[in-house]
Design a protein around this motif. Structure first.
Motif, PDB file in Angstrom:
ATOM      1  N   TYR A  28     115.149  20.850  35.669  1.00 37.70           N
ATOM      2  CA  TYR A  28     113.788  20.306  35.602  1.00 37.70           C
ATOM      3  C   TYR A  28     113.534  19.704  34.216  1.00 37.70           C
ATOM      4  O   TYR A  28     113.043  18.570  34.093  1.00 37.70           O
ATOM      5  N   ARG A  31     115.712  18.762  32.031  1.00 36.50           N
ATOM      6  CA  ARG A  31     116.586  17.606  31.808  1.00 36.50           C
ATOM      7  C   ARG A  31     115.992  16.354  32.449  1.00 36.50           C
ATOM      8  O   ARG A  31     115.987  15.276  31.849  1.00 36.50           O
ATOM      9  N   ASN A  32     115.502  16.485  33.678  1.00 41.13           N
ATOM     10  CA  ASN A  32     114.889  15.351  34.362  1.00 41.13           C
ATOM     11  C   ASN A  32     113.628  14.884  33.635  1.00 41.13           C
ATOM     12  O   ASN A  32     113.390  13.683  33.491  1.00 41.13           O
ATOM     13  N   LYS A  33     112.850  15.827  33.170  1.00 40.53           N
ATOM     14  CA  LYS A  33     111.596  15.499  32.486  1.00 40.53           C
ATOM     15  C   LYS A  33     111.838  14.716  31.201  1.00 40.53           C
ATOM     16  O   LYS A  33     111.059  13.821  30.847  1.00 40.53           O
ATOM     17  N   ASN A  34     112.922  15.037  30.504  1.00 37.80           N
ATOM     18  CA  ASN A  34     113.203  14.407  29.210  1.00 37.80           C
ATOM     19  C   ASN A  34     114.232  13.285  29.289  1.00 37.80           C
ATOM     20  O   ASN A  34     114.637  12.744  28.258  1.00 37.80           O
ATOM     21  N   ALA A  35     114.661  12.938  30.509  1.00 39.65           N
ATOM     22  CA  ALA A  35     115.730  11.952  30.675  1.00 39.65           C
ATOM     23  C   ALA A  35     115.296  10.552  30.251  1.00 39.65           C
ATOM     24  O   ALA A  35     114.148  10.146  30.445  1.00 39.65           O
ATOM     25  N   ARG A  44     122.081   8.827  34.349  1.00 39.96           N
ATOM     26  CA  ARG A  44     123.218   9.713  34.113  1.00 39.96           C
ATOM     27  C   ARG A  44     123.622   9.639  32.656  1.00 39.96           C
ATOM     28  O   ARG A  44     123.187   8.779  31.920  1.00 39.96           O
ATOM     29  N   SER A  47     119.144  12.212  33.744  1.00 39.09           N
ATOM     30  CA  SER A  47     118.602  13.267  34.601  1.00 39.09           C
ATOM     31  C   SER A  47     119.710  13.939  35.400  1.00 39.09           C
ATOM     32  O   SER A  47     119.609  15.111  35.762  1.00 39.09           O
ATOM     33  N   ARG A  92     121.545  16.909  39.766  1.00 39.67           N
ATOM     34  CA  ARG A  92     120.179  16.719  39.281  1.00 39.67           C
ATOM     35  C   ARG A  92     119.211  17.443  40.200  1.00 39.67           C
ATOM     36  O   ARG A  92     119.511  17.731  41.367  1.00 39.67           O
TER      37      ARG A  92
END
Length: 225
Positions: free
Chosen positions: A25, A27-31, A35, A40, A100
């Protein structure tokens, strides 16, 4: 005299799954890309490296619980196919797997929102003969359990807005969702509700939640009798 090593207890599978879902979560939020290093989606080697560094998780703990998260739909696998041509002209196929969080995984942490697909999408509720209502958090339950359902929404919101650790919030919200899922049935599974309720009761230690926990526990007690 030699000192004896003290064996440290390992986290349970549920604790590991919460840690891992929160990792995907965040990682996706700060992506900043789909890839890669700031993407993300992330390779399993990076997942294992980062979770070992941050939480001390072993490769076996990560791999087995990643399999579970994928099978439940919280995380998805994205395979990138490519090929390499050897000096002799032989084409060697190659693939890289990335992982992801899914929309369902995001909703598991944030709670259902405006764009969340209705839980019973594709099912003609009217054909069941049940009076299904939609609660403030997007969950749908049988109208006969409306008081308990509404109390669970209030408790869920209080937990989400509290200063409790994110992993604890995730665990509590997950069990609240479990109870609400049972309340969609004309005859809920009492054993499942009772088990989930034991976790929900621990929210009484969170500031501002003790009254809501007592109300929910009382209503559930009436349902279970």
């Amino acid at each position: 005299m030699a000192k004896k090593k003290i064996a440290q207890g390992r986290p349970s599978n549920n604790e590991i799954r919460r840690i891992m879902l929160q990792y995907f979560y965040d990682r996706n939020k700060n992506a900043t890309s789909a890839r890669g290093k700031r993407g993300s989606a992330v390779k399993i080697s990076d997942v294992k490296k980062e979770l070992k560094a941050s939480h001390g998780l072993t490769q076996q703990e990560i791999q087995s619980n990643l399999t579970y998260l994928i099978s439940q739909g919280w995380v998805e696998e994205d395979t990138i196919e490519k090929s390499i041509t050897a000096p002799g002209g032989t084409v060697i196929p190659s693939s890289t797997n990335y992982y992801r969080i899914t929309a369902a995984g995001i909703d598991k942490i944030e709670g259902p929102g405006e764009f969340t697909m209705p839980k019973f999408h594709g099912i003609k509720i009217e054909a069941t003969g049940q009076n299904i209502i939609t609660l403030g958090d997007g969950n749908q339950i049988n109208a006969q359990f409306s008081e308990l359902g509404t109390s669970l929404v209030e408790l869920r919101n209080a937990i989400a807005q509290s200063a409790a650790p994110e992993a604890d919030k995730l665990a509590l919200v997950a069990d609240i969702d479990t109870i609400q899922s049972q309340l969609a049935k004309p005859t809920p599974n009492k054993a499942i509700i009772a088990a989930a309720c034991e976790t929900v009761k621990t929210a009484a230690t969170i500031d501002g939640c003790v009254g809501l926990v007592n109300k929910v526990a009382g209503l559930i007690g009436g349902l279970l009798t």
